[in-house]
Design a protein around this motif. Structure first.
Motif: not given
Length: 291
Positions: A144-148
């Motif tokens: 994943l990218s740009n996930f918390d």
């Protein structure tokens, strides 16, 4: 490889070559510097930067085409290619279509496939498609990218066959938000953490504090900053360079490490002096497209 990071399922170079703004920009292609860009990618690989990050959005797929052209003369098994699917295409059928198109442009399978950012599509649809792509041999791993942390956990709960192996987020000495949660979470769970914009578009390359430390090692401010990142166990910074001399400078970060004293001095310096700048960059980030 000159300098590597070892994870559960794979080993990669300790820094990654980024292709944002290579071959064009936000969903548009540019061909005027193709030879220069291909040469830069080739030189990076020659110097041991064998982890290459790209995405279908970069140059509307042209960045992937340039990567595919550059890697033809190298041993594919020594390379680790990362690409991403845009969130508006995160539904099951479009994920499969996007991955196949990316693979065709690259001329090879994708080692790591990421969802570029959170999507309105239920995450389990995307994860189901990712597992299908592994079964089909189009991709080897996914992340994943740009996930918390909450988003990562939600995605992991959808999986039935394979593990999520990587997270790619914005992180730098000037933007350290992920230290509060995601960076530690990734390390505890054996995930590769890929840090994009680690030099903050050249800001850190001009930092005098880093330059002063670099003089002790005969290294530049850029090399000191990147070495600070790779001293983290699971962190791999993504650095873009289109000029050969910049590629060679970036490769010069490998094969050595900052002393513990200097690493801590850098950590303290930026933690104490850049709180307000960190908040400013966070605001800017919320106003621009994801990388």
């Amino acid at each position: 490889m000159y300098d590597v990071k070892k994870f559960k399922y794979f080993t990669v170079s300790s820094i990654a070559f980024g292709t944002w703004r290579i071959g064009g920009g936000y969903w548009y292609a540019s061909h005027d510097r193709d030879n220069e860009w291909v040469s830069a990618i080739k030189r990076a690989i020659e110097l041991g930067i064998t982890l290459i990050d790209t995405a279908e959005m970069y140059g509307n797929g042209h960045a992937e085409e340039l990567v595919g052209q550059a890697i033809k003369s190298f041993d594919r098994e020594q390379l680790f290619i990362v690409s991403k699917v845009w969130p508006s295409r995160a539904d099951y059928d479009n994920v499969l279509k996007s991955a196949n198109n990316s693979s065709k442009r690259l001329g090879t399978y994708i080692d790591l496939y990421l969802l570029h950012a959170p999507s309105r599509v239920p995450i389990c649809q995307t994860m189901k498609a990712f597992e299908k792509l592994v079964d089909d041999g189009i991709i080897r791993f996914f992340g994943l990218s740009n996930f918390d942390v909450k988003g990562i956990e939600n995605a992991r709960q959808c999986l039935s066959k394979y593990e999520l192996v990587a997270i790619q987020n914005h992180y730098s000495l000037l933007y350290r938000k992920d230290e509060e949660s995601v960076l530690g979470y990734a390390e505890r769970n054996g995930l590769m953490y890929m840090a994009y914009t680690p030099l903050e578009n050249g800001i850190l390359s001009k930092n005098e504090f880093l330059a002063n430390i670099g003089r002790k090692y005969n290294k530049t401010a850029t090399q000191v900053a990147l070495n600070w990142y790779i001293s983290h166990n699971n962190l791999v910074p993504i650095v873009k360079a289109s000029k050969i001399n910049h590629v060679e400078e970036n490769a010069g970060v490998m094969g050595w490490r900052l002393s513990e004293e200097d690493w801590k001095a850098i950590d303290t310096h930026f933690r104490e002096r850049n709180y307000l700048l960190d908040k400013f960059i966070s605001t800017l980030k919320s106003m621009r497209p994801w990388k």
